[in-house]
Design a protein around this motif. Structure first.
Motif, short mmCIF file in Angstrom:
data_model
loop_
_atom_site.label_atom_id
_atom_site.label_comp_id
_atom_site.label_asym_id
_atom_site.label_seq_id
_atom_site.Cartn_x
_atom_site.Cartn_y
_atom_site.Cartn_z
N VAL B 26 -4.10 -13.71 5.57
CA VAL B 26 -2.94 -12.81 5.59
C VAL B 26 -2.52 -12.47 4.17
CG1 VAL B 26 -0.49 -12.69 6.15
CG2 VAL B 26 -2.12 -13.60 7.82
N PHE B 27 -2.49 -13.49 3.33
CA PHE B 27 -2.04 -13.30 1.95
C PHE B 27 -2.93 -12.30 1.20
CE2 PHE B 27 -1.96 -14.78 -2.53
CZ PHE B 27 -0.63 -14.46 -2.78
N ILE B 28 -4.24 -12.55 1.28
CA ILE B 28 -5.16 -11.66 0.57
C ILE B 28 -5.03 -10.23 1.06
CG2 ILE B 28 -7.59 -11.10 0.15
CD1 ILE B 28 -8.22 -13.99 0.08
N PHE B 29 -4.99 -10.09 2.38
CA PHE B 29 -4.90 -8.73 2.92
C PHE B 29 -3.57 -8.08 2.56
CE2 PHE B 29 -8.51 -7.66 5.72
CZ PHE B 29 -9.27 -8.80 5.49
N LYS B 30 -2.51 -8.85 2.58
CA LYS B 30 -1.20 -8.30 2.30
C LYS B 30 -1.14 -7.84 0.83
CE LYS B 30 3.45 -10.01 1.85
NZ LYS B 30 3.22 -10.57 0.54
N GLU B 31 -1.73 -8.63 -0.04
CA GLU B 31 -1.72 -8.29 -1.46
C GLU B 31 -2.67 -7.13 -1.77
OE1 GLU B 31 0.00 -9.80 -4.20
OE2 GLU B 31 1.25 -10.46 -2.53
N GLY B 32 -3.83 -7.15 -1.09
CA GLY B 32 -4.88 -6.22 -1.47
C GLY B 32 -4.79 -4.85 -0.82
N LEU B 33 -4.34 -4.84 0.43
CA LEU B 33 -4.39 -3.58 1.16
C LEU B 33 -3.64 -2.41 0.53
CD1 LEU B 33 -4.40 -4.18 5.01
CD2 LEU B 33 -5.87 -2.67 3.68
N PRO B 34 -2.40 -2.64 0.03
CA PRO B 34 -1.63 -1.50 -0.47
C PRO B 34 -2.39 -0.67 -1.51
CG PRO B 34 -0.28 -3.46 -0.41
CD PRO B 34 -1.65 -3.88 -0.04
N VAL B 35 -3.08 -1.36 -2.41
CA VAL B 35 -3.75 -0.60 -3.47
C VAL B 35 -4.93 0.19 -2.92
CG1 VAL B 35 -5.44 -2.24 -4.33
CG2 VAL B 35 -4.30 -0.72 -5.93
N ILE B 36 -5.58 -0.39 -1.90
CA ILE B 36 -6.68 0.36 -1.28
C ILE B 36 -6.13 1.62 -0.64
CG2 ILE B 36 -8.47 0.32 0.50
CD1 ILE B 36 -8.82 -2.58 0.08
N LEU B 37 -5.03 1.47 0.04
CA LEU B 37 -4.44 2.62 0.71
C LEU B 37 -3.98 3.65 -0.31
CD1 LEU B 37 -2.48 0.76 3.52
CD2 LEU B 37 -4.69 1.95 3.67
N LYS B 38 -3.50 3.14 -1.42
CA LYS B 38 -3.01 4.03 -2.46
C LYS B 38 -4.17 4.81 -3.10
CE LYS B 38 -0.45 3.61 -6.78
NZ LYS B 38 0.13 2.58 -7.66
N ALA B 39 -5.26 4.07 -3.42
CA ALA B 39 -6.39 4.73 -4.08
C ALA B 39 -7.24 5.51 -3.09
CB ALA B 39 -7.26 3.70 -4.80
N GLY B 40 -7.12 5.14 -1.84
CA GLY B 40 -7.99 5.75 -0.84
C GLY B 40 -9.24 4.90 -0.70
N ILE B 41 -9.57 4.60 0.55
CA ILE B 41 -10.73 3.73 0.84
C ILE B 41 -11.99 4.23 0.13
CG2 ILE B 41 -12.40 3.52 2.72
CD1 ILE B 41 -10.88 1.37 3.45
N LYS B 42 -12.16 5.54 0.15
CA LYS B 42 -13.38 6.12 -0.39
C LYS B 42 -13.47 5.88 -1.90
CE LYS B 42 -15.49 10.60 -0.50
NZ LYS B 42 -14.53 11.37 -1.30
#
Ligand SMILES: Nc1ncnc2c1ncn2[C@@H]1O[C@H](COP(=O)(O)OP(=O)(O)OP(=O)(O)O)[C@@H](O)[C@H]1O
Ligand SMILES: [Mg+2]
Lengths: 252, 278
Positions: B26-42
């Motif tokens: 949960v921790f890793i995903f919570k920390e990591g996901l926002p930036v992926i969404l911000k930069a775009g998965i691609k």
């Protein structure tokens, strides 16, 4: 000339003597049964005939075993050739965890006799599986794992492997003891068919089985071959009291 | 009564282990996901431009580097490990095996920094001398990793080979197979699922290894074009940059960790599935 001649064979597991001066002749294209109580050395004797005992540490074997006219214990014996001629069927069916087809052609493959065209493989499978009465059932399932078969079918595939290799002698160590009575009966009738082309030596705990299928029977006790002769005679007029005690059920 | 309590405590401990794993996830995903969404998965996965302080979060070079060192270590390590396993399981006297197998397993316990150190002082100069390039390279990392995963793969493969029923081997030998034919045609195919499991666990170990890789891989951040190029893996990047990162940079590292986590999870689950299938 007998197919197998055993001459004064002694075998020691370390210091324990498991076979004591065995001398006997097994006829060609005949079923010979070896009976006797547990631990008397039946399997040991059988495994001397294709030298499977060689694998055991600390074993010592003295004496002669002639197959055809060759002493298989003479130095320089080609074990690979020997085991090609003398096949073995085990107590627990042990088809390889490969497809049915691969099992049947296994022997030819390891001996470098497998034709390279895959079309011919089916013909090999046809002959071998027909000989064991499985072709009709399995002809559309050759690619399936041999482990998916019933135990009886597995045992038949194990016999088919030997048939495909065109061995001359088949050693069977309690080949039916893992099978139910129905399957046993079928394997027995298969053995009677195979007798036309193969010399069969079978170890069995089941005296009725020996009586039903074999022409000659040897009775063993504590590493000695006590009595050997035509099956009818062994079971009706045994010459030795110990044989008599055994077949009348006094040893279990 | 007393046993009941012990049982309760053990259950609690078991669940807490799972709980910790869940927390980490949960921790890793919570920390990591926002930036992926911000930069775009691609842009995150398929761009090689990594300049997190300037808003570029492409980790493609690292993914490729991680996969390349893992693949390299498998290509070199698996044949060696299998050769070891077959030799030990089939040709080694049992009394010697009792001694040798724990020795091999001990190899797995050597700290990775030691492997890295050996790589730096022995392997890297050899590569530089004889093959060219900086020495610190994809090749060096692959070789060191191959050695590091050797014990794992060997040891599990030995177990897999020994678990093959003796009856199969006897059946093959009784038909006139040589020992090698029995191994090659019957024993190894029968041990296949165990051996594949061993290889997958080795891969998981290789892709997750950090210290030894940092020490010998050169850590230049680009997509490698030859075996002699330096590479920087996901793990290296995280370890090297975490100390001074802040803000989005830090989150991007978590995101990279997330990808690594997914890789390793997938491999471990695959290994478990295979083991269960047997
Ligand atoms: N590998 C071995 N090492 C030492 N002793 C052995 C070994 N194999 C068999 N024996 C011994 O040799 C004797 C004969 O064994 P063998 O397996 O030939 O008996 P068997 O007649 O086939 O018995 P069963 O009917 O139970 O199969 C037994 O006393 C057994 O304990
Ligand atoms: Mg026996």
């Amino acid at each position: 000339m007998p197919a197998i001649a055993i001459n004064n064979l002694d075998l020691y597991y370390g210091s324990f003597q498991a076979l004591k001066g065995i001398t006997s002749f097994f006829k060609e294209k005949t079923i010979t049964a070896l009976i006797g109580p547990s631990g008397c050395g039946k399997s040991t004797l059988l495994r001397c005939l294709n030298r499977m005992n060689d694998l055991i540490d600390g074993i010592r074997i003295e004496g002669q075993v002639l197959i055809g006219d060759k002493d298989i214990y003479a130095p320089g014996t080609d074990l690979i050739q020997l085991r090609k001629e003398v096949g073995m069927v085990f107590q627990r069916p042990n088809p390889f965890p490969l497809s049915i087809l691969e099992n049947v052609i296994f022997g030819l493959k390891i001996h470098g006799q497998l034709p390279s065209e895959k079309k011919k493989w089916e013909k090999i499978a046809f002959r071998a599986l027909s000989a064991v009465g499985l072709w009709e059932t399995l002809k559309d399932r050759l690619k399936e794992s041999a482990l998916s078969l019933t135990l009886e079918q597995q045992q038949r595939v194990c016999i088919a492997r030997i048939v495909a290799l065109q061995s001359r002698i088949v050693l069977m160590d309690e080949p039916c003891s893992a099978l139910d009575p129905m399957a046993t009966e079928k394997i027995e009738s298969l053995m009677l068919n195979l007798k036309e082309n193969f010399t069969i030596v079978i170890v069995t705990h089941n005296m009725q089985q020996a009586a039903r299928i074999s022409e000659e029977t040897g009775f063993m006790l504590l590493g000695d071959l006590i009595e050997f002769g035509p099956t009818g005679q062994i079971f009706t007029k045994p010459q030795d009291d110990r044989t008599n005690d055994y077949i009348t059920g006094r040893y279990g | 009564m007393k046993e009941k309590i012990i049982e309760k405590i053990l259950t609690l401990l078991a669940f807490s282990a799972i709980g910790v794993l869940l927390l980490i996830t949960v921790f890793i995903f919570k920390e990591g996901l926002p930036v992926i969404l911000k930069a775009g998965i691609k842009d995150f996965l398929f761009s090689a431009k990594w300049a997190p302080t300037k808003g570029h979060f492409g980790i493609l070079a690292m993914i490729i580097s991680s996969l390349a060192v893992t693949f390299g270590s498998i290509v070199m390590g698996v044949p060696l490990a299998l050769a070891c396993a077959v030799t030990l399981a089939e040709f080694c006297p049992p009394r010697l095996l009792v001694f040798l197998k724990p020795t091999i397993e001990l190899l797995a316990g050597i700290p990775s920094v030691v492997f890295g150190f050996l790589g730096v002082i022995l392997l890297v100069p050899i590569i530089r001398e004889y093959l060219g390039g900086p020495g610190l390279s994809l090749l060096a990392a692959s070789i060191i990793l191959a050695i590091m995963i050797l014990p794992t793969i060997t040891s599990i493969s030995i177990d897999a080979i020994q678990a093959v029923p003796l009856l199969y081997k006897e059946g093959a030998l009784a038909m006139g197979a040589t020992h090698w034919q029995a191994i090659w045609l019957v024993i190894l195919p029968a041990a296949r699922s165990g051996v594949v499991t061993a290889i997958i666990l080795g891969m998981a170990r290789a892709i997750g290894e950090t210290m030894a890789v940092i020490m010998v891989a050169g850590n230049a951040l680009k997509i490698p074009s030859s075996l002699l190029d330096p590479v920087r893996t996901l793990t290296s990047t995280i370890a090297l940059e975490m100390g001074y990162s802040a803000g989005d940079h830090r989150t991007a590292l978590f995101a990279a960790g997330m990808i690594l986590f997914i890789f390793i999870m997938a491999l471990t689950i695959l290994a478990n599935l295979l083991m269960r299938k047997k």
